[in-house]
Design a protein around this motif. Sequence first.
Motif, PDB file in Angstrom:
ATOM      1  N   THR A 122       0.839  -1.199   0.000  1.00  0.00           N
ATOM      2  CA  THR A 122       0.000   0.000   0.000  1.00  0.00           C
ATOM      3  C   THR A 122       0.871   1.245   0.000  1.00  0.00           C
ATOM      4  O   THR A 122       1.727   1.413   0.871  1.00  0.00           O
ATOM      5  N   VAL A 123       0.656   2.117  -0.989  1.00  0.00           N
ATOM      6  CA  VAL A 123       1.419   3.359  -1.104  1.00  0.00           C
ATOM      7  C   VAL A 123       0.520   4.528  -0.735  1.00  0.00           C
ATOM      8  O   VAL A 123      -0.562   4.697  -1.301  1.00  0.00           O
ATOM      9  N   LEU A 149      -8.921   2.597  -3.873  1.00  0.00           N
ATOM     10  CA  LEU A 149      -8.142   3.820  -3.793  1.00  0.00           C
ATOM     11  C   LEU A 149      -8.777   4.649  -2.687  1.00  0.00           C
ATOM     12  O   LEU A 149      -9.934   5.064  -2.805  1.00  0.00           O
ATOM     13  N   LEU A 150      -8.064   4.862  -1.591  1.00  0.00           N
ATOM     14  CA  LEU A 150      -8.593   5.545  -0.418  1.00  0.00           C
ATOM     15  C   LEU A 150      -8.280   7.034  -0.514  1.00  0.00           C
ATOM     16  O   LEU A 150      -7.128   7.423  -0.737  1.00  0.00           O
ATOM     17  N   ALA A 151      -9.301   7.862  -0.340  1.00  0.00           N
ATOM     18  CA  ALA A 151      -9.157   9.307  -0.482  1.00  0.00           C
ATOM     19  C   ALA A 151      -9.292  10.003   0.858  1.00  0.00           C
ATOM     20  O   ALA A 151     -10.253   9.769   1.595  1.00  0.00           O
ATOM     21  N   GLY A 152      -8.316  10.863   1.167  1.00  0.00           N
ATOM     22  CA  GLY A 152      -8.358  11.687   2.363  1.00  0.00           C
ATOM     23  C   GLY A 152      -8.680  13.127   2.016  1.00  0.00           C
ATOM     24  O   GLY A 152      -8.863  13.492   0.851  1.00  0.00           O
ATOM     25  N   ALA A 221      -3.129   3.914  -2.366  1.00  0.00           N
ATOM     26  CA  ALA A 221      -3.476   3.043  -3.486  1.00  0.00           C
ATOM     27  C   ALA A 221      -2.644   1.773  -3.429  1.00  0.00           C
ATOM     28  O   ALA A 221      -1.544   1.760  -2.864  1.00  0.00           O
ATOM     29  N   PRO A 222      -3.144   0.692  -4.018  1.00  0.00           N
ATOM     30  CA  PRO A 222      -2.355  -0.549  -4.061  1.00  0.00           C
ATOM     31  C   PRO A 222      -1.123  -0.368  -4.953  1.00  0.00           C
ATOM     32  O   PRO A 222      -1.241   0.106  -6.086  1.00  0.00           O
ATOM     33  N   ARG A 223       0.026  -0.741  -4.441  1.00  0.00           N
ATOM     34  CA  ARG A 223       1.247  -0.589  -5.239  1.00  0.00           C
ATOM     35  C   ARG A 223       1.167  -1.406  -6.523  1.00  0.00           C
ATOM     36  O   ARG A 223       1.630  -0.967  -7.586  1.00  0.00           O
ATOM     37  N   GLY A 256      -9.960  -0.989 -12.715  1.00  0.00           N
ATOM     38  CA  GLY A 256     -10.794  -1.781 -11.821  1.00  0.00           C
ATOM     39  C   GLY A 256     -10.856  -1.327 -10.377  1.00  0.00           C
ATOM     40  O   GLY A 256     -11.568  -1.932  -9.576  1.00  0.00           O
ATOM     41  N   CYS A 257     -10.123  -0.262 -10.012  1.00  0.00           N
ATOM     42  CA  CYS A 257     -10.161   0.218  -8.632  1.00  0.00           C
ATOM     43  C   CYS A 257     -11.403   1.080  -8.388  1.00  0.00           C
ATOM     44  O   CYS A 257     -11.917   1.726  -9.295  1.00  0.00           O
TER      45      CYS A 257
END
Length: 325
Positions: A122-123, A149-152, A221-223, A256-257
């Motif tokens: 995870t990056v 994809l995680l958003a802050g 996001a996934p590396r 696909g994310c």
Amino acid sequence: MTLAHALTARDNDHTGLTAAFTARTGLGWHQPTPASATAGTAVSVVIPTRDNAYSLRGVLDALARQDTSGTVQVIVIDDASSDSTATIARLHPAVDTACRLPDPVGAAAARTLGAYLADTDTVVFLDADMVLTPHALANIGARAHPALLLAGFRHRVPYRTGPHLRAETPTGEPDLTADERVHWSHLRPLDDTRDFIDLGHAARYFNLDLPAMVDPALIAAPRAAIAYIGGFDLGWTASGTGLEGAHLGATLIAAGCKVAPLRQLRAWCIDPPDAGRQRQLTASDTPARVAYYRHLLDQPAPATNREADFTSRAKHLLDRAQVLR
């Protein structure tokens, strides 16, 4: 198929993944995560920086104070700074890896190099003016997923000099509604799109779409997915910056994310001392950035694995870089 057309085929219904997290952990998706829930997790934090000496030390101090039981790798890529940024990166105890590029290449390329150097799955991309709250990395580590994809979110504050001539960071929790993706004029994009779910299939909320919700100032996001799409497009070094995050988001979505916001993932964003001048420079560059982004949307969507390109580009940058630590 163009990237723009590929986005029309992708929904953003992340509820299955978020519900599975809650069922597995007993935690709400937007609930701050205790350190005990992060055992066995690992994230790599990539910080691209150029002339951010005014804020970088505070950003790194906040990373050193993260309340997590997971492993944290901190990578700083100095994009040919002319101030003391490189020295701060080399000496700060929170930093695991630091490289200095001899000539400016832009934040997109710097992020690509940082992602290549990441040792975890995870990056976390974090700008060098973003001061995280203590539970930020625990929130990410516990929720990281190969398809998310995680958003802050960020709360901008003006530069003020604190002790030892460092940028002063406000205390307390950043205001979620200070981010335009949450509260925009009289609109409430985050609520009105049901945490971005309704922005699937290339839907728009006024002039906002799903890729526009991907701000590389604070995302995870996934590396593997980053490598698959080839990392950030390096053409941003010639055509300006500011939409490279939207393009990365569009490409990851097409691959696909899904984009899932974390309302509790927040940071104080410290404006530079010359904030007015920087805003003018950004505004003057806007037409070139928009034109280049539209050009990229008309290019083919990622249909094959571009990891070889990702590796080649990153190694080219690394061969030119000075390894600081």
